[in-house]
Write an enzyme that holds these catalytic residues in place. Structure first.
Site, PDB file in Angstrom:
ATOM      1  N   GLU A 161       8.633   0.012  10.768  1.00 52.60           N
ATOM      2  CA  GLU A 161       8.146  -0.094  12.124  1.00 52.60           C
ATOM      3  C   GLU A 161       7.407  -1.540  12.053  1.00 52.60           C
ATOM      4  O   GLU A 161       6.841  -1.319  11.287  1.00 52.60           O
ATOM      5  CB  GLU A 161       8.564   0.815  13.365  1.00 52.60           C
ATOM      6  N   ARG A 211       4.888  13.122   2.431  1.00 51.27           N
ATOM      7  CA  ARG A 211       4.029  12.101   2.739  1.00 51.27           C
ATOM      8  C   ARG A 211       2.650  11.688   1.862  1.00 51.27           C
ATOM      9  O   ARG A 211       2.472  13.243   1.181  1.00 51.27           O
ATOM     10  CB  ARG A 211       3.755  11.655   3.806  1.00 51.27           C
ATOM     11  N   LYS A 231      -0.586   3.287  10.361  1.00 51.39           N
ATOM     12  CA  LYS A 231      -1.075   1.926  10.777  1.00 51.39           C
ATOM     13  C   LYS A 231      -1.820   2.146  12.064  1.00 51.39           C
ATOM     14  O   LYS A 231      -2.415   1.131  12.505  1.00 51.39           O
ATOM     15  CB  LYS A 231       0.624   1.229  11.355  1.00 51.39           C
TER      16      LYS A 231
HETATM   17  P1  ATP Z   1       2.130   5.170  10.687  1.00 51.46           P
HETATM   18  O1  ATP Z   1       2.450   6.549  11.532  1.00 51.46           O
HETATM   19  O2  ATP Z   1       1.688   4.794   9.528  1.00 51.46           O
HETATM   20  O3  ATP Z   1       2.882   3.847  11.381  1.00 51.46           O
HETATM   21  P2  ATP Z   1       5.299   5.359  10.249  1.00 51.46           P
HETATM   22  O4  ATP Z   1       6.169   7.014   9.023  1.00 51.46           O
HETATM   23  O5  ATP Z   1       5.425   5.364  11.623  1.00 51.46           O
HETATM   24  O6  ATP Z   1       3.660   6.069   9.433  1.00 51.46           O
HETATM   25  P3  ATP Z   1       6.993   3.882   9.654  1.00 51.46           P
HETATM   26  O7  ATP Z   1       7.105   2.524   9.303  1.00 51.46           O
HETATM   27  O8  ATP Z   1       8.258   4.137   9.923  1.00 51.46           O
HETATM   28  O9  ATP Z   1       5.941   4.529   9.980  1.00 51.46           O
HETATM   29  O10 ATP Z   1       7.540   3.499   8.291  1.00 51.46           O
HETATM   30  C1  ATP Z   1       8.480   3.412   6.928  1.00 51.46           C
HETATM   31  C2  ATP Z   1       8.428   4.881   5.988  1.00 51.46           C
HETATM   32  O11 ATP Z   1       7.163   4.720   5.206  1.00 51.46           O
HETATM   33  C3  ATP Z   1       9.009   5.543   6.391  1.00 51.46           C
HETATM   34  O12 ATP Z   1      10.367   5.771   5.762  1.00 51.46           O
HETATM   35  C4  ATP Z   1       7.889   6.776   6.011  1.00 51.46           C
HETATM   36  O13 ATP Z   1       8.238   7.852   5.697  1.00 51.46           O
HETATM   37  C5  ATP Z   1       7.601   6.316   4.745  1.00 51.46           C
HETATM   38  N1  ATP Z   1       6.497   6.315   5.143  1.00 51.46           N
HETATM   39  C6  ATP Z   1       5.230   5.979   6.113  1.00 51.46           C
HETATM   40  N2  ATP Z   1       4.103   6.979   5.872  1.00 51.46           N
HETATM   41  C7  ATP Z   1       3.872   7.526   4.723  1.00 51.46           C
HETATM   42  C8  ATP Z   1       2.877   8.568   3.827  1.00 51.46           C
HETATM   43  N3  ATP Z   1       1.625   8.280   3.982  1.00 51.46           N
HETATM   44  N4  ATP Z   1       3.639   8.659   2.759  1.00 51.46           N
HETATM   45  C9  ATP Z   1       4.834   7.749   2.062  1.00 51.46           C
HETATM   46  N5  ATP Z   1       5.252   7.550   3.007  1.00 51.46           N
HETATM   47  C10 ATP Z   1       5.351   6.949   4.510  1.00 51.46           C
HETATM   48 MG    MG Z   2       6.202   4.690  12.803  1.00 50.75          MG
END
Ligand code: ATP
Ligand code: MG
Length: 611
Positions: A64, A299, A309
């Site tokens: 995102e 994760r 983020k």
């Molecule tokens: P955040 O909470 O930091 O915004 P998110 O999962 O909402 O993380 P996205 O931008 O939606 O962030 O993530 C893109 C991809 O990265 C997704 O497929 C997600 O599963 C993966 N991802 C995010 N955080 C992690 C993590 N800590 N370890 C492994 N993969 C991750």
């Molecule tokens: Mg997200």
């Protein structure tokens, strides 16, 4: 777009994991062999016109664009792009922008930079584009109407509170909405009213009609479309209804012909809905079978950092760090500025592996990967971070006033095989050199191997000053020191043994206790050195919903004015060095200039973090 070099290394291919096993089984069985690819994302009819898909598998990385990527995303990038690379597939970069949010091209560009810098590419013949989910809004709307017409979705006008109360909980089945039995025609008309802006935000939602008694709460008629008057950064005001993530994501995967949709474990409970939706849209002919499948992995949780983020954004907006690329941030941009290499992050992803159970990885594991990578690559240099002047009092007499003696050391102790040896470092030694303040002790602890002055013993005897080698220079013997009115040592004195230059016949004629690093006063260069420590004082700063801002380490940055050897005048931003005995350092990619050298400490030489 230029294609980044392939990051494949033999080690990266070896280790199997459950995702590799699934993919290998699918390739064996030919699960996806019949798929077609029309060159761009689209529905069943679109892909039917295409060629057999040249990509054996398709994975995707779908961030995102609401912040900079962090080390957890690096893991996901390495997994998804790595699998596609290893199995003759393609990995799509997709901006998951179904949430109507403020345009932030800064984030989009930072994400593109981060993926490329890590060494991966999403480009395929005839298509260098990253995809964006908002391009699929028309199809998503069509899919929603299809579900309504097939009796699989309804417009619910309960209040949000009623909906919450009627959802039930873990031990209690939900209660059907009074609006659940409306006819498809009625629902269609109401959904179009939602689309046409005839209802207020929050007045109604479109829900999938599944099972309010399902033990999986995600299957209790999940909301799939909501009304939200917000200007979207790509589609503007075209829409006042937006799809929910759980509805949008499987569709995005399917339109892009993804085969293996890999996500983190939080989404495990969403998988039944993912499959339900794919089945409904495949049987309706909107999507072509076989549909993508979702797989979940653990994760990355890394000690002493936060990987969210939203929380990282808070550190930036509240001024706790200098920006998203602050070298203390666990963002890819921050790690890069700190001196991490793409190789070290890929090695880290490889080493932590892919599992299905959540755990914490020690920050020292990440640091170990950087040391391992830099050990072979980083040119050596001498630096003095906390300078104290050492005066060789017999220098003028021994060598003549003003004499400077050339010294040399190799840039690398062992050049990598097959690579030319880099030019040796040149510098000089003279009457005065800078040494580290803690390389002198007036009252040395037992076993101290550096400079200490002669001292009177209780029995009246005198212990002579210590004898130490100045690395690549001469052996010297400490004779004393000068102090200011506060008792702070301002200058150390020693005498030089003239025949003991490193590399000459007399080098071993006198036995030295130890060797210390130094920088010549005559040719040393001023540099700012930024010493970073962990950003948080606690291993799990945000565990259990705690306020992570309370765990910020107030001493995570120390700035010192150092002296460095003259070879570092040629350092370019991003160049990496091992400052002997002190750690790995990188020339700061933003602030370092030929006229103002700035080095960040990337990591110490030894692991002094764990336990
Ligand atoms: P955040 O909470 O930091 O915004 P998110 O999962 O909402 O993380 P996205 O931008 O939606 O962030 O993530 C893109 C991809 O990265 C997704 O497929 C997600 O599963 C993966 N991802 C995010 N955080 C992690 C993590 N800590 N370890 C492994 N993969 C991750
Ligand atoms: Mg997200």
């Amino acid at each position: 777009m230029t294609k980044p070099a392939s990051p494949a290394t033999p080690e990266e291919h070896k280790i199997s994991n459950f995702l590799r096993q699934i993919i290998e089984a699918d390739l064996d069985k030919g699960t996806y062999a019949s798929r077609r690819w029309a060159g761009s994302p689209g529905d069943a009819a679109h892909h039917a016109k295409g060629q057999p898909d040249p990509a054996k598998i398709r994975t995707r990385f779908p961030p995102e664009p609401n912040g900079y990527l962090h080390v957890g995303h690096a893991k996901s990038i390495c997994i998804n792009f790595g699998l596609a690379r290893d199995y003759g597939g393609v990995c799509h970069l997709r901006f998951d922008d179904t949430n109507p949010e403020k345009e932030d091209t800064e984030y989009v560009n930072a994400i593109i930079d981060a993926v490329k810098w890590l060494g991966f590419s999403w480009s395929q013949p005839g298509n260098d584009k990253a995809y964006q989910a908002s391009d699929y809004f028309d199809f998503m709307y069509r899919a929603a109407e299809h579900l309504i017409e097939a009796g699989h979705a309804y417009v619910d006008e309960q209040t949000p509170e009623e909906m919450r109360n009627n959802r039930g909980d873990f031990g209690k089945p939900g209660v059907n909405s009074p609006f659940r039995t409306r006819t498809p025609a009625d629902n269609l008309a109401r959904f179009r009213n939602m689309r046409d802006g005839k209802l207020d935000d929050g007045a109604a939602v479109l829900r999938a009609k599944i099972d309010m008694a399902s033990p999986n709460i995600n299957m209790r008629d999940p909301a799939i479309y909501r009304i939200r008057r917000a200007t979207h950064h790509h589609t503007g005001d075209t829409w006042c209804i937006y799809p929910m993530y759980t509805f949008a994501h499987p569709i995005e995967d399917a339109l892009e012909q993804i085969t293996h949709s890999i996500c983190t474990l939080e989404f495990e409970d969403q998988r039944p809905f993912y499959d339900w939706l794919m089945d409904r849209l495949c049987e309706g002919g909107l999507l072509g079978a076989p549909a993508p499948k979702q797989y979940e992995f653990a994760r990355l949780n890394l000690t002493y950092v936060v990987t969210s983020k939203r929380k990282l954004a808070q550190l930036v907006t509240e001024g706790k760090v200098s920006g998203w690329d602050d070298p203390r941030m666990p963002t890819i941009a921050g790690l890069r500025r700190r001196g991490y290499t793409p190789e070290s992050l890929r090695l880290f992803a490889d080493r932590i592996g892919v599992t299905k159970s959540d755990s914490w990885i020690e920050y020292s594991t990440l640091e170990g990967c950087l040391r391992e990578d830099l050990e072979l690559k980083a040119h050596r240099a001498m630096a003095v971070l906390d300078p104290l002047k050492l005066v060789l009092t017999n220098w003028d007499e021994a060598f003549g006033a003003g004499h400077l003696e050339p010294c040399t050391l190799p840039a690398l102790p062992h050049s990598p095989e097959g690579q030319p040896e880099p030019a040796a470092r040149q510098f000089t030694i003279g009457k005065e050199v800078w040494i580290e303040r803690d390389d002198f002790a007036e009252h040395p602890p037992k076993g101290y191997k550096r400079l200490s002055p002669p001292s009177n013993q209780a029995d009246g005897s005198v212990t002579p000053g210590s004898i130490v080698r100045l690395k690549a220079g001469y052996i010297v013997q400490c004779t004393g020191c000068l102090k200011d009115s506060n008792g702070v040592v301002t200058e150390v004195h020693a005498t030089v043994f003239t025949d003991t230059k490193s590399g000459t016949a007399g080098a071993d004629s006198i036995k030295a206790k130890g060797a210390i690093t130094w920088v010549g006063v005559a040719d040393g260069v001023r540099a700012q050195v930024r010493l970073y420590d962990r950003l948080f004082t606690e291993g799990q700063p945000d565990a259990g919903g705690r306020d992570f801002l309370k765990a910020i380490n107030p001493d995570s940055l120390k700035i010192q004015e150092a002296w460095v050897e003259p070879s570092l005048k040629l350092a370019k931003p991003d160049d990496k060095f091992q400052f002997e005995r002190l750690g790995y350092f990188v020339a700061d990619r933003i602030d370092h200039q030929a006229t103002q050298l700035v080095f960040n400490r990337s990591v110490s030489l030894k692991d002094n973090w764990s336990k």
